[in-house]
Design an enzyme around this catalytic site. Structure first.
Site, mmCIF file in Angstrom:
data_model
loop_
_atom_site.group_PDB
_atom_site.id
_atom_site.type_symbol
_atom_site.label_atom_id
_atom_site.label_comp_id
_atom_site.label_asym_id
_atom_site.label_seq_id
_atom_site.Cartn_x
_atom_site.Cartn_y
_atom_site.Cartn_z
ATOM 1 N N ASN A 62 0.715 -0.938 -0.417
ATOM 2 C CA ASN A 62 -0.106 -0.120 0.203
ATOM 3 C C ASN A 62 0.578 1.621 -0.125
ATOM 4 O OD1 ASN A 62 -2.460 -1.419 -0.198
ATOM 5 N ND2 ASN A 62 -2.914 -0.980 1.868
ATOM 6 N N GLU A 126 -2.887 -0.634 -8.125
ATOM 7 C CA GLU A 126 -4.598 -0.452 -7.631
ATOM 8 C C GLU A 126 -4.626 1.006 -7.466
ATOM 9 O OE1 GLU A 126 -5.356 -2.913 -4.230
ATOM 10 O OE2 GLU A 126 -4.901 -1.118 -3.468
ATOM 11 N N TRP A 217 -10.496 -8.047 11.341
ATOM 12 C CA TRP A 217 -9.905 -8.244 10.152
ATOM 13 C C TRP A 217 -8.433 -8.091 10.858
ATOM 14 C CZ3 TRP A 217 -6.430 -3.183 10.667
ATOM 15 C CH2 TRP A 217 -5.921 -2.623 8.820
ATOM 16 N N ARG A 248 -14.733 -3.432 5.669
ATOM 17 C CA ARG A 248 -14.838 -4.370 4.913
ATOM 18 C C ARG A 248 -16.016 -5.265 4.713
ATOM 19 N NH1 ARG A 248 -10.596 -2.740 4.028
ATOM 20 N NH2 ARG A 248 -8.638 -2.700 5.250
ATOM 21 N N ASP A 350 -7.988 -11.747 -4.901
ATOM 22 C CA ASP A 350 -7.341 -10.376 -3.443
ATOM 23 C C ASP A 350 -7.898 -11.254 -2.340
ATOM 24 O OD1 ASP A 350 -7.119 -7.793 -3.011
ATOM 25 O OD2 ASP A 350 -9.040 -7.905 -2.991
ATOM 26 N N HIS A 387 -2.051 2.393 9.669
ATOM 27 C CA HIS A 387 -2.433 1.885 8.686
ATOM 28 C C HIS A 387 -3.359 2.999 8.733
ATOM 29 C CE1 HIS A 387 -5.100 0.421 5.899
ATOM 30 N NE2 HIS A 387 -4.844 -0.225 5.955
ATOM 31 N N SER A 434 2.242 -1.898 4.975
ATOM 32 C CA SER A 434 3.296 -3.073 4.805
ATOM 33 C C SER A 434 4.878 -2.508 4.774
ATOM 34 C CB SER A 434 3.086 -4.628 4.416
ATOM 35 O OG SER A 434 3.208 -4.217 3.309
HETATM 36 O O1 SFD Z 1 -4.976 -3.937 2.418
HETATM 37 C C1 SFD Z 1 5.368 -10.326 19.997
HETATM 38 N N1 SFD Z 1 -1.534 -4.175 5.864
HETATM 39 C C2 SFD Z 1 -1.730 -3.798 5.031
HETATM 40 N N2 SFD Z 1 -0.523 -3.803 4.423
HETATM 41 C C3 SFD Z 1 -0.175 -3.053 2.949
HETATM 42 O O2 SFD Z 1 0.865 -2.454 2.318
HETATM 43 N N3 SFD Z 1 -0.981 -3.713 2.163
HETATM 44 C C4 SFD Z 1 -1.952 -4.317 2.674
HETATM 45 O O3 SFD Z 1 -2.576 -5.222 1.986
HETATM 46 C C5 SFD Z 1 -2.587 -4.340 3.776
HETATM 47 N N4 SFD Z 1 -3.245 -4.543 3.887
HETATM 48 C C6 SFD Z 1 -3.869 -5.686 5.119
HETATM 49 C C7 SFD Z 1 -3.251 -4.904 6.467
HETATM 50 C C8 SFD Z 1 -3.216 -4.923 7.701
HETATM 51 C C9 SFD Z 1 -4.181 -6.656 7.966
HETATM 52 C C10 SFD Z 1 -4.531 -7.351 9.422
HETATM 53 C C11 SFD Z 1 -4.634 -6.907 6.923
HETATM 54 C C12 SFD Z 1 -4.319 -6.512 5.424
HETATM 55 C C13 SFD Z 1 -5.678 -8.553 7.330
HETATM 56 C C14 SFD Z 1 -0.912 -3.520 6.995
HETATM 57 C C15 SFD Z 1 0.376 -3.997 7.587
HETATM 58 O O4 SFD Z 1 0.141 -5.275 7.743
HETATM 59 C C16 SFD Z 1 0.460 -3.685 9.150
HETATM 60 O O5 SFD Z 1 1.163 -2.256 8.275
HETATM 61 C C17 SFD Z 1 2.067 -4.110 8.918
HETATM 62 O O6 SFD Z 1 2.342 -5.472 9.254
HETATM 63 C C18 SFD Z 1 2.412 -3.290 10.199
HETATM 64 O O7 SFD Z 1 3.864 -3.996 10.699
HETATM 65 P P1 SFD Z 1 4.566 -4.180 12.442
HETATM 66 O O8 SFD Z 1 5.414 -4.323 12.287
HETATM 67 O O9 SFD Z 1 4.079 -3.019 13.287
HETATM 68 O O10 SFD Z 1 3.627 -5.597 12.446
HETATM 69 P P2 SFD Z 1 3.533 -6.747 12.588
HETATM 70 O O11 SFD Z 1 3.796 -6.641 10.866
HETATM 71 O O12 SFD Z 1 1.595 -7.371 13.087
HETATM 72 O O13 SFD Z 1 4.476 -7.111 13.508
HETATM 73 C C19 SFD Z 1 4.074 -7.210 14.420
HETATM 74 C C20 SFD Z 1 4.636 -8.373 15.166
HETATM 75 O O14 SFD Z 1 5.098 -8.360 17.161
HETATM 76 C C21 SFD Z 1 5.047 -9.717 17.383
HETATM 77 N N5 SFD Z 1 4.078 -9.244 18.776
HETATM 78 N N6 SFD Z 1 6.473 -10.565 19.881
HETATM 79 C C22 SFD Z 1 7.191 -10.837 21.231
HETATM 80 N N7 SFD Z 1 6.421 -10.451 22.335
HETATM 81 C C23 SFD Z 1 5.119 -9.876 22.249
HETATM 82 N N8 SFD Z 1 4.307 -9.476 23.230
HETATM 83 C C24 SFD Z 1 4.202 -9.646 21.103
HETATM 84 N N9 SFD Z 1 3.047 -9.160 20.633
HETATM 85 C C25 SFD Z 1 3.720 -9.305 18.991
HETATM 86 C C26 SFD Z 1 3.897 -10.569 16.202
HETATM 87 O O15 SFD Z 1 4.454 -12.041 16.360
HETATM 88 C C27 SFD Z 1 4.614 -9.585 15.219
HETATM 89 O O16 SFD Z 1 5.575 -10.663 14.995
HETATM 90 S S1 SFD Z 1 -4.997 -4.078 3.616
HETATM 91 O O17 SFD Z 1 -6.480 -4.457 4.375
HETATM 92 O O18 SFD Z 1 -5.130 -2.162 3.852
HETATM 93 P P1 AMP Z 2 -8.198 -1.623 2.836
HETATM 94 O O1 AMP Z 2 -7.812 -2.078 1.394
HETATM 95 O O2 AMP Z 2 -9.226 -0.571 2.586
HETATM 96 O O3 AMP Z 2 -7.578 -1.352 3.098
HETATM 97 O O4 AMP Z 2 -7.342 -0.165 1.112
HETATM 98 C C1 AMP Z 2 -5.953 0.130 0.447
HETATM 99 C C2 AMP Z 2 -5.828 1.083 0.120
HETATM 100 O O5 AMP Z 2 -6.676 1.647 -0.388
HETATM 101 C C3 AMP Z 2 -4.849 1.579 1.221
HETATM 102 O O6 AMP Z 2 -3.911 2.920 1.122
HETATM 103 C C4 AMP Z 2 -6.453 3.145 1.612
HETATM 104 O O7 AMP Z 2 -6.472 3.783 2.040
HETATM 105 C C5 AMP Z 2 -6.441 2.880 -0.177
HETATM 106 N N1 AMP Z 2 -8.538 2.733 -0.301
HETATM 107 C C6 AMP Z 2 -9.245 2.512 -0.232
HETATM 108 N N2 AMP Z 2 -10.558 2.431 -0.033
HETATM 109 C C7 AMP Z 2 -10.514 3.913 -0.389
HETATM 110 C C8 AMP Z 2 -11.436 4.762 -1.177
HETATM 111 N N3 AMP Z 2 -12.670 4.530 -1.558
HETATM 112 N N4 AMP Z 2 -10.654 5.803 -2.162
HETATM 113 C C9 AMP Z 2 -9.061 6.357 -1.850
HETATM 114 N N5 AMP Z 2 -8.540 5.628 -1.082
HETATM 115 C C10 AMP Z 2 -8.883 4.236 -0.720
#
Ligand code: SFD
Ligand code: AMP
Length: 630
Positions: A62, A126, A217, A248, A350, A387, A434
């Site tokens: 993203n 995207e 989520w 979602r 997706d 996020h 990510s």
């Molecule tokens: O579309 C301990 N995210 C998305 N990012 C994207 O770039 N593209 C996407 O398509 C993304 N989508 C998405 C995303 C997140 C989720 C949940 C879904 C879909 C369903 C966001 C990214 O995933 C997010 O920004 C990053 O992963 C954040 O990285 P970070 O490192 O802050 O968190 P992490 O990856 O979740 O890792 C956490 C780690 O900590 C560990 N942990 N370890 C030891 N002791 C403890 N007490 C701990 N507690 C946690 C975990 O095991 C893990 O290793 S979309 O929907 O937006």
């Molecule tokens: P999402 O699946 O909602 O996490 O969206 C993935 C990426 O698209 C994130 O960067 C969001 O901020 C962006 N996004 C989702 N929906 C919209 C929308 N309607 N308009 C603009 N950006 C969006």
């Protein structure tokens, strides 16, 4: 209770967590550590290959700024983030991530992540900032590089970090935790510590119930450890009020980004009205951010919620309309059919790439996306600084970009010496996702290595203190063992509370008083006061958590971590006397956005005095730009 061995590990840099930020940190720290002859150790509560938010994979990256091609500038990205967060953002932090993120993406590709390419070999976008990937194995690929860089001997998996270690000067000098499989209590002593343990879910009551309870989520295994760790270390926290509520696909939480951005789908209410058009006037109330493009995520939620509150639901993603429209752009009939098949397969992929349960729900409800629309809904609130939320620790910016008020020596160091944060753990720098989390992990790790090179050893933590922590952390096992026969039902006992029951109580408080799903994300000062009063009772009962085994011990501490995240959240919503993010939460007693609240609302816990303090911090722009009007 069975004997628990204490294992002491001495290192220079300790990375807590094994997710995107931690994997970035591992790669970068390993590089600089070699040059400085330092040791780096990583601890994850799970197995790095599939831990954290990217466990199931993702279908998009993203954040990709594409600076080299000149498509966008760092300033463009800052504008995007500031506008989406209704003006509340640390531009220096956003800029630092934005200028480094592309290189993380290029590394992912080099390590084997398939990024979609068009006929000319260019990345398929995207949206403006998002790239399409075949990302089922995204996390495995990123973790492999981290493991190769650190060496498996320096990685501890299935060890739950519970508490920070602080020396008598207030510097963070390590962490303690326990194995979730063996009777081992771990003491990690370090010169710098990186908190990278993700955000938090299940602080609020989820929509899912019964057998679906764990479905949300955000990944159920991220339970507020970063917030707890930094708060308990005494770090200043920021944006603790900014929860994220994504929209979602209903019940299985499938992503909407590809539908809105790639397929340009509309969302409508049950009457076929598109709320983004019919409710457009509402956006004027939230000027100037209501008028920017894209409309901020919380306002997109808000317009949808207004329809729901008027009884115009269900709300639908018009998948059938979008797929037909795109295929109809192909004049030849045979080619058109082929195109439709291609689109269908992209739609299923997706979900299969990152939210398999959504594909299962489609299959089990006979949903053909090209034929009928699917319901979408606002999820429950999550804490995720990476996020479209912003909660996390208040960290130093980079020397060359940060105003002096935002700079204290090392990029991404919290206000506690030697403690660094990135990804979901650092605040006010949203939309890193990510890729940006990985890049920020690299930035923080480099900062931590410099800190160690400049500052050397911290103070020691007395053995008696470590013993006290060990007794405290393992106490739930004792409590259960000693009292389990006091009742016939092990879930109901006068002497202990099991973690699941404890979690239900926390979720009920948050849901009803802090603006959860049941109250349509609405709260007020009076509701929050009551919620905080009830939370205090819960805090007392946290001393009585009982655990039958290792797994439940993990659950106990996850819930204590969640409880602290909850408290920081309620206190900060109460402190910010306005409504700035309708669609995330609404303060019924302060229903408007106020100019004098265009500030960061920060908080800090003083571990010695057991007191919270709240403070405003100025927003200092490094770009001075007005929001780009539509
Ligand atoms: O579309 C301990 N995210 C998305 N990012 C994207 O770039 N593209 C996407 O398509 C993304 N989508 C998405 C995303 C997140 C989720 C949940 C879904 C879909 C369903 C966001 C990214 O995933 C997010 O920004 C990053 O992963 C954040 O990285 P970070 O490192 O802050 O968190 P992490 O990856 O979740 O890792 C956490 C780690 O900590 C560990 N942990 N370890 C030891 N002791 C403890 N007490 C701990 N507690 C946690 C975990 O095991 C893990 O290793 S979309 O929907 O937006
Ligand atoms: P999402 O699946 O909602 O996490 O969206 C993935 C990426 O698209 C994130 O960067 C969001 O901020 C962006 N996004 C989702 N929906 C919209 C929308 N309607 N308009 C603009 N950006 C969006």
């Amino acid at each position: 209770m069975a004997k628990w061995e204490t294992v002491e590990v001495t290192t220079d840099v300790l990375i807590c967590g094994g997710g995107m930020a931690a994997c970035g940190a591992a790669v970068e720290a390993a590089h600089w550590a070699k040059k400085n002859n330092l040791k780096v150790t990583l601890v994850d509560k799970a197995a790095m290959d599939r831990s954290g938010a990217v466990a199931m994979g993702l279908s998009a990256i993203n954040q990709y700024v594409d600076i080299n091609s000149g498509a966008n500038t760092v300033k463009d990205y800052i504008d995007y983030v500031r506008n989406d967060l209704m003006g509340i953002t640390r531009e220096d932090l956003v800029a630092n991530i934005a200028r480094h993120v592309d290189s993380s993406v290029h590394l992912f590709e080099k390590w084997g992540l398939p990024i979609w390419k068009d006929k000319e070999g260019k990345y398929v976008h995207e949206g403006r900032w998002q790239l399409m990937i075949n990302g089922e194995s995204y996390k495995i690929i990123v973790a492999e590089a981290a493991k190769n860089a650190l060496g498996v001997d320096n990685i501890y998996e299935r060890v739950f970090i519970t508490e920070p270690l602080i020396d008598d000067q207030g510097r963070c000098v390590g962490a303690v935790g326990f194995s979730v499989r063996e009777n081992k209590f771990y003491v990690f002593k370090a010169k710098a510590v990186l908190a990278m343990m993700g955000g938090a879910v299940h602080v609020f009551k989820p929509r899912s119930t019964g057998e679906g309870l764990g479905r949300s989520w955000y990944p159920p295994f991220n339970s507020g450890a970063s917030a707890y760790f930094t708060i308990k270390a005494g770090a200043e926290m920021t944006c603790q009020e900014v929860r994220f509520i994504p929209v979602r696909f209903k019940d299985a939480y499938g992503p909407v980004g590809a539908w809105f951005l790639l397929f340009k789908s509309r969302a409508t209410n049950a009457l076929g009205e598109a709320y983004m058009q019919t409710r457009r006037d509402e956006l004027d109330k939230w000027k100037p951010y209501g008028l920017v493009k894209p409309v901020p995520a919380n306002l997109r939620n808000w317009l949808m919620m207004l329809d729901v509150m008027e009884g115009k639901g269900p709300i639908y993603m018009r998948t059938e309309e979008a797929l037909q429209r795109i295929s109809e752009e192909v004049p030849d009939e045979k080619e058109r059919k082929k195109k439709l098949k291609e689109l269908e397969s992209e739609a299923w992929e997706d979900f299969l790439d990152m939210t398999i349960s959504q594909a299962l729900l489609w299959a089990s409800t006979n949903t053909f996306p090209e034929e009928k629309p699917s319901e979408i809904a606002a999820c429950e609130p999550y804490f995720i600084g990476s996020h479209s939320g912003a909660s996390g620790a208040w960290v130093s910016g980079p020397e060359d970009l940060a105003p002096k008020e935002y700079f204290w020596g090392y990029p991404n160091m919290t206000t506690v010496q030697g403690l660094f944060a990135a990804g979901d753990a650092s605040g006010a720098s949203s939309h890193k996702f990510s890729s940006g989390s990985h890049a920020e992990g690299r930035i923080a790790a480099k900062g931590a290595i410099s800190f160690v090179a400049d500052n050397g050893d911290g103070g020691d933590v007395p053995d008696a203190k470590i013993e006290e922590l060990k007794e405290r952390i393992l106490r739930p096992l004792d409590l259960f063992e000693q009292n389990q026969n006091a009742s016939t039902d092990p879930d109901v006992n006068p002497n202990y509370i099991r973690p699941k029951q404890f979690m239900f109580r926390l979720q009920k408080i948050m849901d009803e008083y802090a603006g959860g799903v049941s109250t349509n994300f609405t709260t007020s000062e009076k509701m929050l006061e009551k919620g905080l009063e009830l939370l205090e009772f819960l805090r007392e009962d946290a001393e009585k958590l009982g655990a039958e085994n290792h797994h439940e011990l993990l659950r106990c501490w996850e819930n204590v971590h969640r409880m602290w995240q909850a408290e920081a959240h309620m206190r900060t919503i109460m402190f910010r006397e306005e409504t700035r993010w309708p669609g995330y939460y609404f303060r019924a007693d302060k229903p408007e956005m106020k100019d004098d609240w265009k500030v960061f609302a920060n908080c800090k816990y003083d571990p010695k005095a057991n007191e919270w303090s709240m403070m405003k911090r100025d927003i200092i722009s490094i770009t001075e730009s007005a929001p780009a009007m539509a």
